[in-house]
Motif scaffolding. Structure first.
Motif, short mmCIF file in Angstrom:
data_model
loop_
_atom_site.label_atom_id
_atom_site.label_comp_id
_atom_site.label_asym_id
_atom_site.label_seq_id
_atom_site.Cartn_x
_atom_site.Cartn_y
_atom_site.Cartn_z
N HIS A 181 6.13 0.24 -20.55
CA HIS A 181 4.84 0.84 -20.22
C HIS A 181 4.86 2.34 -20.44
CE1 HIS A 181 3.18 -2.79 -18.33
NE2 HIS A 181 4.41 -3.01 -17.95
N ASP A 182 3.70 2.88 -20.68
CA ASP A 182 3.51 4.33 -20.78
C ASP A 182 3.44 4.91 -19.37
OD1 ASP A 182 1.42 6.77 -20.95
OD2 ASP A 182 2.49 6.54 -22.86
N LEU A 183 3.98 6.10 -19.18
CA LEU A 183 3.97 6.72 -17.85
C LEU A 183 2.56 6.97 -17.32
CD1 LEU A 183 6.87 9.33 -18.08
CD2 LEU A 183 6.89 7.09 -16.98
N ALA A 184 1.61 7.15 -18.20
CA ALA A 184 0.23 7.42 -17.77
C ALA A 184 -0.51 6.14 -17.36
CB ALA A 184 -0.54 8.13 -18.88
N GLU A 185 0.07 5.00 -17.64
CA GLU A 185 -0.59 3.74 -17.30
C GLU A 185 -0.79 3.62 -15.79
OE1 GLU A 185 0.13 -1.03 -17.94
OE2 GLU A 185 1.02 0.36 -19.38
N ILE A 186 -1.96 3.16 -15.41
CA ILE A 186 -2.32 3.00 -14.00
C ILE A 186 -1.90 1.60 -13.54
CG2 ILE A 186 -4.24 2.96 -12.35
CD1 ILE A 186 -3.59 5.74 -13.58
N GLY A 187 -1.39 1.53 -12.33
CA GLY A 187 -0.93 0.26 -11.77
C GLY A 187 -2.08 -0.72 -11.57
N ALA A 188 -1.70 -1.98 -11.40
CA ALA A 188 -2.68 -3.04 -11.17
C ALA A 188 -3.24 -2.92 -9.75
CB ALA A 188 -2.02 -4.39 -11.36
N PRO A 189 -4.52 -3.21 -9.57
CA PRO A 189 -5.07 -3.22 -8.21
C PRO A 189 -4.35 -4.28 -7.37
CG PRO A 189 -6.81 -3.33 -9.86
CD PRO A 189 -5.51 -3.53 -10.58
N GLY A 190 -4.23 -4.02 -6.10
CA GLY A 190 -3.58 -4.99 -5.22
C GLY A 190 -3.36 -4.43 -3.84
N PRO A 191 -2.79 -5.23 -2.96
CA PRO A 191 -2.62 -4.83 -1.56
C PRO A 191 -1.66 -3.65 -1.35
CG PRO A 191 -1.58 -6.95 -1.96
CD PRO A 191 -2.33 -6.61 -3.19
N TRP A 227 -1.71 -0.82 -2.54
CA TRP A 227 -2.41 0.47 -2.55
C TRP A 227 -3.27 0.67 -1.32
CZ3 TRP A 227 0.33 2.77 -5.93
CH2 TRP A 227 0.80 2.08 -7.05
N ARG A 228 -3.38 -0.33 -0.47
CA ARG A 228 -4.13 -0.24 0.79
C ARG A 228 -5.56 0.29 0.59
NH1 ARG A 228 0.76 2.47 4.20
NH2 ARG A 228 2.19 0.75 3.96
N GLY A 229 -6.21 -0.22 -0.45
CA GLY A 229 -7.60 0.14 -0.72
C GLY A 229 -7.78 1.39 -1.56
N ALA A 230 -6.74 2.15 -1.80
CA ALA A 230 -6.83 3.34 -2.65
C ALA A 230 -6.73 2.92 -4.11
CB ALA A 230 -5.70 4.32 -2.31
N ASP A 231 -7.12 3.82 -4.99
CA ASP A 231 -6.94 3.56 -6.41
C ASP A 231 -5.45 3.51 -6.73
OD1 ASP A 231 -9.68 3.57 -6.90
OD2 ASP A 231 -9.72 5.71 -7.42
N PRO A 232 -5.03 2.57 -7.58
CA PRO A 232 -3.62 2.49 -7.95
C PRO A 232 -3.14 3.78 -8.63
CG PRO A 232 -4.78 0.49 -8.61
CD PRO A 232 -5.82 1.49 -8.19
N ALA A 233 -1.87 4.07 -8.47
CA ALA A 233 -1.26 5.27 -9.05
C ALA A 233 -0.75 4.97 -10.45
CB ALA A 233 -0.10 5.73 -8.17
N SER A 234 -0.48 6.04 -11.19
CA SER A 234 0.13 5.90 -12.51
C SER A 234 1.62 5.56 -12.34
CB SER A 234 -0.01 7.20 -13.31
OG SER A 234 0.81 8.22 -12.73
N LEU A 235 2.20 5.02 -13.38
CA LEU A 235 3.63 4.71 -13.36
C LEU A 235 4.44 5.99 -13.11
CD1 LEU A 235 5.97 2.75 -13.65
CD2 LEU A 235 5.80 3.02 -16.15
N GLU A 236 4.02 7.09 -13.68
CA GLU A 236 4.74 8.36 -13.48
C GLU A 236 4.76 8.76 -12.00
OE1 GLU A 236 5.26 12.44 -15.86
OE2 GLU A 236 3.16 11.92 -15.45
N ARG A 237 3.63 8.63 -11.32
CA ARG A 237 3.58 8.97 -9.89
C ARG A 237 4.46 8.04 -9.07
NH1 ARG A 237 -0.60 12.00 -7.59
NH2 ARG A 237 0.69 11.82 -5.74
N VAL A 238 4.47 6.76 -9.42
CA VAL A 238 5.33 5.80 -8.74
C VAL A 238 6.80 6.18 -8.93
CG1 VAL A 238 6.12 3.40 -8.78
CG2 VAL A 238 3.66 3.90 -8.79
N LEU A 239 7.17 6.52 -10.15
CA LEU A 239 8.57 6.88 -10.43
C LEU A 239 8.96 8.17 -9.72
CD1 LEU A 239 8.80 5.95 -14.20
CD2 LEU A 239 9.75 4.70 -12.24
N LEU A 240 8.07 9.13 -9.67
CA LEU A 240 8.36 10.36 -8.94
C LEU A 240 8.61 10.05 -7.47
CD1 LEU A 240 8.68 13.41 -9.05
CD2 LEU A 240 6.22 13.61 -8.70
N HIS A 241 7.80 9.16 -6.91
CA HIS A 241 8.01 8.76 -5.52
C HIS A 241 9.36 8.07 -5.34
CE1 HIS A 241 7.06 7.53 -1.45
NE2 HIS A 241 7.54 6.35 -1.78
N LEU A 242 9.73 7.19 -6.27
CA LEU A 242 11.02 6.50 -6.17
C LEU A 242 12.19 7.47 -6.25
CD1 LEU A 242 10.51 3.24 -8.27
CD2 LEU A 242 10.68 3.46 -5.78
N VAL A 243 12.11 8.46 -7.14
CA VAL A 243 13.18 9.47 -7.24
C VAL A 243 13.30 10.22 -5.92
CG1 VAL A 243 13.81 11.67 -8.33
CG2 VAL A 243 13.13 9.72 -9.75
#
Length: 168
Positions: free
Chosen positions: A117-127, A129-145
């Motif tokens: 996947h591209d880092l700018a790709e937005i995640g799939a909607p789902g639980p 995100w607790r009702g918020a818009d899904p984050a990009s893969l880059e934001r998810v990876l930054l959080h994991l780091v």
């Protein structure tokens, strides 16, 4: 052991940089936990009460929650399976080897997702995100780091108190 991804080391992409840090932190956590003796694995040395095995399992579930359940939007039977009664939990029959294998498998899955996947790709909607818009893969990876770096620091303190390995 994966070597530290020095900022001066060339990388082919930002995805490679993220994966380099995640691999390094994951391997460092595994190395520290692997160096502790069995009683230390299930003992808490901090007032918060978590054990090294609980931390190991927590990190596997962190990746599962953010990559599989979150970014991919997969149905996960028990996304909070690392918790019981609002704290981290490892069953008495769960072993270091089992938890290390689960973390390595989750890491391999994370790598496969990131490389597909591209880092700018937005995640799939789902639980996740607790009702918020899904984050990009880059934001998810930054959080994991961030999550890995913080918990590796915690584990460093515990390993030092247990006369285990510390530092990088």
């Amino acid at each position: 052991m994966t070597s530290f991804p020095e900022p001066t080391n060339p990388a082919g992409s930002r995805s490679e940089v993220f994966l380099g840090y995640l691999d390094y932190f994951r391997d460092s956590v595994i190395d520290k936990v692997s160096a502790l003796n069995e009683p230390e694995l299930r003992r808490s040395r901090l007032p918060t009460g978590w054990t090294p095995l609980e931390l190991l399992k927590h990190l596997q579930y962190v990746e599962l929650r953010w990559i599989g359940w979150g970014f991919q939007g997969r149905d996960v039977a028990d996304p909070w399976g690392d918790r019981r009664d609002d704290r981290w939990y490892v069953a008495p029959d769960e072993t270091r080897a089992d938890l290390v294998a689960a973390l390595r498998a989750q890491g391999a899955h994370t790598t496969a997702v990131v490389t597909a996947h591209d880092l700018a790709e937005i995640g799939a909607p789902g639980p996740r995100w607790r009702g918020a818009d899904p984050a990009s893969l880059e934001r998810v990876l930054l959080h994991l780091v961030q999550e890995y770096a913080r918990h590796l620091g915690h584990l460093d303190v515990v390993a030092e108190l247990a006369d285990g390995p510390t530092g990088e």
